[in-house]
Design an enzyme around this catalytic site. Structure first.
Site, PDB file in Angstrom:
ATOM      1  N   HIS A 106      -7.796 -62.553 -19.628  1.00  9.11           N
ATOM      2  CA  HIS A 106      -7.525 -62.874 -18.232  1.00  9.11           C
ATOM      3  C   HIS A 106      -6.137 -63.488 -18.044  1.00  9.11           C
ATOM      4  O   HIS A 106      -5.506 -63.312 -16.993  1.00  9.11           O
ATOM      5  CB  HIS A 106      -8.592 -63.843 -17.717  1.00  9.11           C
ATOM      6  CG  HIS A 106      -8.445 -64.191 -16.275  1.00  9.11           C
ATOM      7  ND1 HIS A 106      -8.553 -63.252 -15.266  1.00  9.11           N
ATOM      8  CD2 HIS A 106      -8.184 -65.380 -15.659  1.00  9.11           C
ATOM      9  CE1 HIS A 106      -8.379 -63.846 -14.094  1.00  9.11           C
ATOM     10  NE2 HIS A 106      -8.144 -65.126 -14.308  1.00  9.11           N
ATOM     11  N   SER A 114      -5.781 -63.848 -10.114  1.00  6.78           N
ATOM     12  CA  SER A 114      -7.024 -64.586 -10.297  1.00  6.78           C
ATOM     13  C   SER A 114      -7.513 -65.095  -8.945  1.00  6.78           C
ATOM     14  O   SER A 114      -7.727 -64.306  -8.028  1.00  6.78           O
ATOM     15  CB  SER A 114      -6.819 -65.715 -11.309  1.00  6.78           C
ATOM     16  OG  SER A 114      -8.043 -66.264 -11.729  1.00  6.78           O
TER      17      SER A 114
END
Length: 444
Positions: free
Chosen positions: A421, A208
């Site tokens: 995610h 991320s």
């Protein structure tokens, strides 16, 4: 399968059979064809943007600046006397928090950098423990593992919660802390590594926001950074992600207790921070993952009739905290979001959240380096393992494919999951196997 260019540059595939490219496997690997006919950049051009800073010697300090940092286990603090941000603002007496495991070898080239996520600290073992241990990706018997905290974080490095050396009484910066970039983080972190005597980075791994830092580390060149593993990330902040972060910031700005950022650190704009976190949590998941978690998959009866007691309740949400019944999926969603938000708001600072999310908006690896993202990616010559999931709603599969096609010596790892995610945490075993195999492949 995608074209298998560049595979010959690497040693025979060390990945365990369970990670072979099979149609319904947990993880799929593919080598991606590089971009062609791109201009050649010299090493000086590649590093120009990252090396325009003065080398100042940090000193070690045990000082704890705020209650968020105090909640952590022991960590080290490096202090850098002067540091010039990309914006031109000069910070004085800059603390940089870091945590390390293992020992450096004699040649000082076995360092593995782990770049943390948006709201994590340098304590990787608390949020990515699956990757630590003998025989795992972060094997401390082989590597010197280090994670350095970002500027703007409440967990030890300079940020809104840290003392402003130029303020009366050295009160915290608060909302006056200057905007910082991912490149600022990487440049100041290198200064700390130089002070520690690190001569070469064996690998940089990050997911991320940490993946963005990982890509920036690559531009120090292969002589310094030998390989990279960017996970669930992007080469440039998208309008989609920028909009999500702006929405979250507005929740904080609109909280009456925010006071233009001049609130007392012990009297946070909690309601705004909690709402921001609820929104963020939705972006970390996928619809199938949420449906499965709360038993709302197709064919499952998720709703319920409204009772007379429910009908008397107001719809403003003020009493919703006591209205949840076990076993009711809709209520479980509300309870989950509220619990996660309250836990987060008790452990993070609102100004820091604003500072850190604004940092995302500066991310563009081509800025000042190349005319396009593919051109900038082509400048990364280190072996790269790119890990992604098709279910990631923040950083798309297509973005990772472009990354893989443009980095000349890269391999794409696709984790088969509905987790969205958050897959790099929820599917940590799969990520560990992929990273471990890749490190073994080129570092043995």
């Amino acid at each position: 399968m995608l074209p298998s260019a560049q595979v010959a540059r690497l040693k025979p595939d060390p990945f365990p059979p369970s990670l072979s490219p099979i149609p319904h496997g947990a993880v799929t690997f593919a080598a991606l064809a590089p971009c062609h006919n791109l201009p050649i950049f010299s090493s000086r051009q590649m590093l120009r943007d990252s090396l325009t800073y003065s080398h100042t010697s940090p000193t070690m300090s045990p000082q704890i600046a705020n209650r968020f940092e105090a909640s952590l286990d022991a960590q080290d603090i490096a202090r850098i006397s002067l540091f010039t941000l990309e914006s031109g603002v000069i910070l004085r007496d800059v603390p940089v928090a870091y945590k390390s495991w293992g020992r450096m070898n004699v040649s000082r080239d076995n360092c593995v950098i782990v770049c943390h996520t948006l709201t994590s600290s340098a304590h990787v073992t608390s949020w990515w423990p699956t990757l630590f241990g003998q025989g795992r990706a972060f094997d401390t018997s082989r590597y010197f593992i280090i994670c350095l905290n970002y500027l703007g974080s409440p967990f030890g490095s300079a940020g809104p919660c840290s003392p402003d050396p130029d303020a009366e009484g050295q009160r915290p910066y608060g909302a006056k802390f200057p905007r910082t970039t991912i490149r600022d983080d990487v440049r100041i972190h290198r200064q700390v590594l130089d002070r520690l005597g690190v001569r070469q980075i064996a690998a940089v791994v990050g997911a991320s926001m940490g993946g963005m830092h990982t890509l920036e580390w690559a531009f120090f060149g292969p002589e310094y950074v030998r390989k990279i593993v960017p996970i669930a990330t992007s080469c440039r902040q998208s309008g989609w992600c920028a909009a999500w972060f702006e929405t979250q910031r507005q929740c904080i700005y609109d909280d009456p207790k925010y006071l233009d950022g001049e609130y007392d650190v012990d009297d946070q704009p909690v309601r705004g921070l909690e709402t921001a976190r609820k929104i963020a949590n939705l972006t970390y998941k996928s619809k199938p993952a949420m449906d499965e978690r709360f038993h709302m998959a197709p064919g499952v009866q998720a709703g319920r009739n409204i009772s007379s007691q429910d009908a008397k309740k107001e719809i403003n949400g003020t009493d919703s905290g006591n209205s949840h019944r076990a076993g009711q999926p809709i209520e479980a969603v509300s309870s989950y979001l509220r619990y996660q938000a309250q836990k987060f708001a008790a452990s993070f600072d609102a100004n820091c959240y604003i500072a850190m999310t604004l940092k995302f908006d500066t991310h563009d690896i081509s800025r000042g380096r190349a005319g396009s993202i593919p051109e900038a990616l082509a400048m990364i010559t280190q072996p790269a393992l790119i890990i992604c999931a098709r279910s990631d709603g923040l950083y798309s599969f297509d973005e990772h494919v472009e990354m893989g096609r443009s980095i000349p010596n890269s391999r794409l790892c696709v984790v088969d999951t509905n987790e969205g995610h958050d897959f790099f945490v929820m599917e940590a075993d799969k990520v560990n196997d992929a990273v471990r195999g890749f490190l073994d492949q080129s570092l043995m």
